[in-house]
Scaffold this motif. Structure first.
Motif, short mmCIF file in Angstrom:
data_model
loop_
_atom_site.label_atom_id
_atom_site.label_comp_id
_atom_site.label_asym_id
_atom_site.label_seq_id
_atom_site.Cartn_x
_atom_site.Cartn_y
_atom_site.Cartn_z
N THR A 1 7.94 12.83 -0.96
CA THR A 1 7.86 11.93 0.21
C THR A 1 8.71 11.83 0.95
N LEU B 1 6.40 8.91 6.07
CA LEU B 1 5.25 8.03 6.34
C LEU B 1 6.90 6.55 7.02
N ASP C 1 0.93 -1.30 -0.08
CA ASP C 1 -0.09 0.00 -0.19
C ASP C 1 0.38 1.01 -0.18
N ILE C 2 1.59 1.49 1.13
CA ILE C 2 2.49 2.91 0.96
C ILE C 2 3.39 2.37 -0.51
N ARG D 1 1.44 4.54 -2.84
CA ARG D 1 0.84 5.79 -1.99
C ARG D 1 1.62 6.51 -3.01
N ARG E 1 5.87 9.92 -7.27
CA ARG E 1 6.56 11.11 -5.89
C ARG E 1 8.11 10.83 -5.98
N LEU F 1 1.24 16.64 7.80
CA LEU F 1 2.62 15.62 7.76
C LEU F 1 2.67 14.46 7.53
N SER F 2 1.44 13.99 8.30
CA SER F 2 0.88 12.44 8.29
C SER F 2 1.40 11.86 6.81
N ASP F 3 0.86 12.64 5.67
CA ASP F 3 0.57 11.36 4.71
C ASP F 3 1.78 11.96 3.73
N ARG F 4 3.00 12.24 4.49
CA ARG F 4 4.17 13.03 3.47
C ARG F 4 5.42 12.19 4.57
N ALA G 1 2.25 14.50 12.80
CA ALA G 1 0.83 15.05 13.19
C ALA G 1 0.86 16.23 13.27
N THR H 1 7.19 2.36 7.22
CA THR H 1 6.44 1.21 7.04
C THR H 1 6.47 0.12 7.59
#
Length: 349
Positions: free
Chosen positions: A198, A230, A157-158, A161, A165, A225-228, A221, A232
């Motif tokens: 990212t 990451l 998934d990561i 995403r 990028r 930047l929780s979506d940038r 958070a 794993t």
């Protein structure tokens, strides 16, 4: 393996993955092509690594078929101690080699053990500076067939995403010593100005460092930047992730040797690293990347920024990094230099 064909034993007495374990996993299958070598210890290593059961220890009183004695190549204190018991108490025909990666003054106990080795290897010029006995520097190499720009990308998934990028990566156990917080702070500073990038952190968090990880996630958070940035967790194929990174950052506060900059550069990725471990010996400053003082978050951010801003600089440094590792750090070079250490002992009798 038949114990009579084993010329060198490289014990691995630790169950959990470590830098030493990673070295054994990569190196022994290659060494086994030219000498009789095996490890001994808990059954935790891949099948490709030649190994002996503990029951084979009783066979060490007999010399190998073609050598006057076996070599016991230790990389930890407990392994040096075991070698001393086998050689000096049980009177087995062994010579003892120790590889030191420590970047600090050894404890009195470690110095006691080292003085009783027949040969000592240092993994870098910095680790050599802390030795008070004759030694040889043999720097680690990298398996260029496993780490290269060619091969499958990461899955999951990561990874999905990240399509389209640019990725700045950091890999290693999540803890203060590894400088994960320094990387996160740098990304919180830089990513708002570079929206196409990212950050990805790969690596395991053990139970005693869960609070440290939770605090980092809260800071991320709070920065929005929780979506940038990451995390794993531990990944099955780290080589695939090195191929996916466009820039690699190695920020530990202290390190033994540190293979990840070599793994990144072998994948065609430039590296920004702290001055820990052997990193200054691995990275060509201003060529294959940058080296900054360990623990200096502003210096780390300042060194990363040009690679985020300038694609031409980053791509050129990546090409130089790949060429540098292929020239100077193939695993075959390390294996050959260690073999020279063994042969010198056998020749001396």
């Amino acid at each position: 393996m038949d114990i009579r064909d084993v010329e060198v034993i490289a014990p691995n007495f630790k169950r959990r993955l470590s830098g030493v374990t990673s070295t054994i996993v990569q190196l022994l299958p290659l060494q086994a092509k030219t000498i009789g070598i095996a490890t001994i210890g808990p059954d935790v290593l891949p099948r490709a690594v030649p190994r002996l059961p503990y029951s084979a220890l009783s066979g060490l009183w007999r010399r190998p078929r073609t050598r006057p004695f076996r070599i016991w190549h230790a990389r930890r204190n407990i392994e040096m101690l075991a070698g001393l018991v086998l050689r000096d108490v049980l009177r087995m025909p062994l010579r003892l080699v120790f590889t030191s990666a420590a970047q600090r003054r050894h404890t009195g106990w470690t110095r006691f053990l080292i003085r009783r080795m027949d040969a000592v290897v240092a993994t870098s010029t910095r680790s050599a500076a802390y030795l008070t006995v004759p030694h040889r520097v043999v720097m680690h190499g990298i398996d260029l067939s496993a780490f290269s720009p060619d091969g499958p990308p990461p899955e999951g998934d990561i990874a999905e995403r990240l399509a389209g990028r640019k990725v700045v990566g950091c890999s290693g156990r999540i803890r203060h010593q590894k400088g994960t917080d320094l990387f996160v702070d740098a990304m919180i500073t830089l990513l708002p100005r570079f929206p196409e990038w990212t950050a990805v952190v790969t690596g395991r968090t053990t139970s005693e460092h869960r609070d440290f990880e939770a605090e980092l996630l809260e800071r991320i958070a709070a920065a929005g930047l929780s979506d940038r940035i990451l995390f794993t967790g531990e990944v099955d194929d780290i080589a695939a992730w090195f191929r996916r990174f466009d820039l690699y950052v190695a920020p530990p506060r202290n390190e033994g040797f540190g293979l990840t900059p070599l793994e990144a550069m072998a994948s065609g990725v430039p590296v920004v690293a702290s001055d820990a471990g052997a990193f200054r010996d691995l990275i060509v400053e201003g060529g294959t990347g940058r080296v900054v003082p360990a623990g200096d978050a502003p210096a780390l951010s300042a060194a990363i920024e040009p690679f985020l801003a300038d694609d031409a600089l980053r791509l050129r440094a990546g090409r130089d990094a790949l060429d540098h590792v292929r020239r100077h750090f193939p695993l075959e070079r390390e294996a050959a230099e260690l073999r020279a250490v063994y042969e010198a002992l056998w020749e001396d009798g």
